[in-house]
Design a protein around this motif. Structure first.
Motif, PDB file in Angstrom:
ATOM      1  N   HIS A  16       6.759   5.329   9.238  1.00  0.00           N
ATOM      2  CA  HIS A  16       5.493   5.975   8.875  1.00  0.00           C
ATOM      3  C   HIS A  16       4.404   5.624   9.896  1.00  0.00           C
ATOM      4  O   HIS A  16       3.667   6.490  10.353  1.00  0.00           O
ATOM      5  N   LEU A  55       0.830  -1.203   0.000  1.00  0.00           N
ATOM      6  CA  LEU A  55       0.000   0.000   0.000  1.00  0.00           C
ATOM      7  C   LEU A  55       0.864   1.251   0.000  1.00  0.00           C
ATOM      8  O   LEU A  55       0.647   2.176  -0.789  1.00  0.00           O
ATOM      9  N   TYR A  56       1.854   1.290   0.875  1.00  0.00           N
ATOM     10  CA  TYR A  56       2.743   2.449   0.973  1.00  0.00           C
ATOM     11  C   TYR A  56       3.527   2.634  -0.323  1.00  0.00           C
ATOM     12  O   TYR A  56       3.774   3.762  -0.752  1.00  0.00           O
ATOM     13  N   GLN A  57       3.900   1.540  -0.963  1.00  0.00           N
ATOM     14  CA  GLN A  57       4.622   1.599  -2.238  1.00  0.00           C
ATOM     15  C   GLN A  57       3.796   2.333  -3.289  1.00  0.00           C
ATOM     16  O   GLN A  57       4.314   3.130  -4.065  1.00  0.00           O
ATOM     17  N   LYS A  58       2.479   2.076  -3.310  1.00  0.00           N
ATOM     18  CA  LYS A  58       1.587   2.720  -4.280  1.00  0.00           C
ATOM     19  C   LYS A  58       1.443   4.211  -4.018  1.00  0.00           C
ATOM     20  O   LYS A  58       1.296   4.997  -4.939  1.00  0.00           O
ATOM     21  N   GLU A  59       1.468   4.600  -2.721  1.00  0.00           N
ATOM     22  CA  GLU A  59       1.198   5.988  -2.341  1.00  0.00           C
ATOM     23  C   GLU A  59       2.458   6.825  -2.159  1.00  0.00           C
ATOM     24  O   GLU A  59       2.365   8.029  -1.992  1.00  0.00           O
ATOM     25  N   SER A  60       3.617   6.220  -2.198  1.00  0.00           N
ATOM     26  CA  SER A  60       4.859   6.905  -1.879  1.00  0.00           C
ATOM     27  C   SER A  60       5.677   7.227  -3.125  1.00  0.00           C
ATOM     28  O   SER A  60       5.701   6.461  -4.081  1.00  0.00           O
ATOM     29  N   THR A  69       2.545   8.188  12.509  1.00  0.00           N
ATOM     30  CA  THR A  69       1.088   8.289  12.497  1.00  0.00           C
ATOM     31  C   THR A  69       0.506   8.009  13.878  1.00  0.00           C
ATOM     32  O   THR A  69      -0.341   8.757  14.371  1.00  0.00           O
TER      33      THR A  69
END
Length: 64
Positions: A47, A29-34, A51
């Motif tokens: 991260h 998920l983080y890979q897609k958004e980062s 958070t």
């Protein structure tokens, strides 16, 4: 007097299957958004830590 909490700067731990899969999901998920080309476990951990800290201590200023 409160006892000082000792925290290692280089934590080491093993993940069971549930947490391993959760971590994998978060990395994807983080890979897609980062904008980072390759996301690591450390990136996701930091991260998540940032958070959670913002949620639990919203009145503290960020000192980055």
């Amino acid at each position: 007097m409160k006892k000082e909490t000792i925290v290692s700067r280089r934590p080491s731990f093993r993940l069971d299957d549930k947490h391993y899969n959760q971590l994998k999901d978060l990395i994807e998920l983080y890979q897609k958004e980062s904008p980072i080309s390759r996301v690591s476990v450390t990136d996701v951990f930091l991260h998540a830590l940032d958070t959670l800290h913002e949620i639990k201590f919203p009145d503290r200023e960020d000192d980055d």
